[in-house]
Design a protein around this motif. Structure first.
Motif, PDB file in Angstrom:
ATOM      1  N   ARG A 235      11.133  38.901  25.831  1.00 44.80           N
ATOM      2  CA  ARG A 235      11.897  40.046  26.327  1.00 44.80           C
ATOM      3  C   ARG A 235      13.388  39.897  26.074  1.00 44.80           C
ATOM      4  O   ARG A 235      14.148  40.834  26.323  1.00 44.80           O
ATOM      5  CB  ARG A 235      11.638  40.230  27.825  1.00 44.80           C
TER       6      ARG A 235
ATOM      7  N   PRO B 213       5.913  44.810  26.948  1.00 45.93           N
ATOM      8  CA  PRO B 213       6.898  43.880  26.363  1.00 45.93           C
ATOM      9  C   PRO B 213       6.647  42.443  26.804  1.00 45.93           C
ATOM     10  O   PRO B 213       6.683  42.132  27.989  1.00 45.93           O
ATOM     11  CB  PRO B 213       8.237  44.401  26.918  1.00 45.93           C
ATOM     12  N   GLY B 214       6.357  41.585  25.855  1.00 50.54           N
ATOM     13  CA  GLY B 214       6.095  40.183  26.157  1.00 50.54           C
ATOM     14  C   GLY B 214       4.696  39.894  26.651  1.00 50.54           C
ATOM     15  O   GLY B 214       4.362  38.733  26.894  1.00 50.54           O
TER      16      GLY B 214
ATOM     17  N   GLN C  39      13.728  46.964  24.550  1.00 52.68           N
ATOM     18  CA  GLN C  39      14.292  45.868  25.320  1.00 52.68           C
ATOM     19  C   GLN C  39      15.655  45.509  24.744  1.00 52.68           C
ATOM     20  O   GLN C  39      15.843  45.470  23.532  1.00 52.68           O
ATOM     21  CB  GLN C  39      13.372  44.642  25.259  1.00 52.68           C
TER      22      GLN C  39
ATOM     23  N   TRP D  48       9.629  46.914  34.483  1.00 46.11           N
ATOM     24  CA  TRP D  48      10.356  47.254  33.269  1.00 46.11           C
ATOM     25  C   TRP D  48       9.567  48.107  32.296  1.00 46.11           C
ATOM     26  O   TRP D  48      10.091  48.515  31.261  1.00 46.11           O
ATOM     27  CB  TRP D  48      10.835  45.991  32.561  1.00 46.11           C
TER      28      TRP D  48
ATOM     29  N   GLU E  68       6.770  35.127  27.899  1.00 47.39           N
ATOM     30  CA  GLU E  68       7.073  36.537  28.154  1.00 47.39           C
ATOM     31  C   GLU E  68       8.578  36.744  28.310  1.00 47.39           C
ATOM     32  O   GLU E  68       9.158  37.663  27.713  1.00 47.39           O
ATOM     33  CB  GLU E  68       6.357  37.016  29.414  1.00 47.39           C
TER      34      GLU E  68
END
Length: 385
Positions: free
Chosen positions: A307, A245-246, A65, A47, A303
């Protein structure tokens, strides 16, 4: 093979001494209608890759996201986990530690043994976690003895500490990886889990695998592999992974979970001579709070929730992950110092102190129902995978 421009060169050099060719996976976009009944948007496997996300990285922005759906149900877990932040996880983990400390504190007090073999601290309230003496039913005891006579004895768990086969290491390109990451337990546990979940990119996937090794502190890996602690610190400090992200939430979640596990291990070590054939009697709410931290995978949860995945469903997944491993440990956990086996903690067993086939079948069926929803409805979500 994955396209090299999907990975930033600084990140490659951070883990540069380890070959990551085996996990630079080529991901094909599924054809439309390939999965009938699936949600409109299945999250990407990598991602953090792609031209747009790469450009955002270059200018210091995090990849965008989009929130994922909130599922029906999971109301109990949702009431506990709140928004699913690392602070929420820490609050629940601290509660779990308090429950466990209270449980073991009772061992040090004056005991009162009930007719069912329950160990009660005279200074503890009835609602507090307590220890119960367990035994196999006569039928199961006879069956076990008969199996042992013909040689059907489970192998020792130590086999999992052995290195994976040369063929497996070759497929993963893992021959030069740290020793702790090449064991059967680790590679077919957290290693495969990382592959199933995906990551921002291939190097972050490896970094996540490293941090998830905190799971194996309960298995004594830090004693078998003295370099594990420094390797874990390196994964937690991975600068590129922290920007995904995360990624920061994942690593903070690992630290929260590690504190719980190390605290519980210390209590078990202190009281191990008093724990044979005992299990914890817990309320439903307490069991969920403890099972969340017992999963030893709070980083994965942190995480996923960061997200945008449904916090209630994610917590339910991790609560379920405890029986996912406890199911194979029912027999050995009766005689060792593990009083937090989620199969043996159910009131069907702790109310009588007897482990019978009928009761175990009911417990298995209940967990199968939860697992079925993960498999058929939410298979595309990272923690459900």
């Amino acid at each position: 093979m994955g396209l090299p421009w999907c990975l930033s060169w600084p990140h490659q050099s951070y883990w540069g001494e380890f070959s990551l060719k085996g996990i630079k996976i080529e991901v094909k976009t599924p054809k439309k209608y390939a999965f009938p009944g699936s949600p409109a948007r299945i999250p990407p496997y990598f991602w953090g890759t792609g031209l747009r996300n790469r450009f955002r990285k270059l200018i210091g922005e995090k990849p965008r996201q989009c929130p994922f759906p909130i599922h029906a149900g999971y109301s109990e877990a949702r009431s506990l986990i709140g928004n699913g932040t690392v602070a929420d996880l820490k609050t629940l983990s601290l509660q779990a530690r308090e429950f466990v400390v209270e449980l073991f504190r009772g061992i040090e007090d004056v005991f009162e043994i009930s007719s069912l073999g329950e160990v009660k601290s005279l200074s503890s309230p009835e609602s507090a976690p307590t220890l119960v003496q367990l035994r196999l039913s006569s039928d199961l005891e006879r069956w076990k003895d008969a199996q042992h006579v013909v040689g059907n004895i489970l192998p020792p768990k130590g086999a999992g500490l052995g290195q994976a086969s040369d063929k497996v290491l070759r497929i993963f390109g893992a021959a030069g990886w740290p020793e702790a990451l090449k064991t059967n337990n680790a590679l077919f546990g957290c290693g495969i889990a990382s592959l199933l979940m995906g990551a921002a990119d291939a190097s972050t996937m490896f970094s996540n695998y490293v941090t998830d090794m905190a799971f194996y502190y309960e298995h004594g890996y830090n004693y078998v592999f003295p370099s594990l602690e420094s390797l874990l610190r390196r994964g937690l400090a991975d600068p590129q992974a922290l920007r995904t992200p995360g990624g920061r939430e994942r690593r903070n979640g690992v630290c929260v979970g590690k504190q719980y596990i190390q605290g519980k291990i210390a209590l078990e070590k202190q009281h191990k001579t008093h724990l044979t054939n005992r299990s914890a009697r817990l309320s439903r709410r307490t069991a969920q709070i403890i099972s969340l931290s017992e999963s030893s995978l709070l980083g994965m949860a942190a995480e996923a929730m960061a997200r945008g995945f449904d916090p209630g469903a994610v917590m339910s997944d991790l609560v379920f992950s405890s029986p996912g491993t406890d199911v194979v440990d029912v027999g050995c956990d009766l005689v060792n110092s593990e009083v937090m086996n989620s199969f043996l903690n159910v009131t069907d067993i702790t109310d009588t102190g007897i482990v019978s086939e009928d009761v175990l079948r009911r417990v298995y069926d209940a967990y199968a129902a939860t697992g079925a929803r993960m498999l058929t409805q939410r298979w595309h979500e990272p923690v459900a995978r």
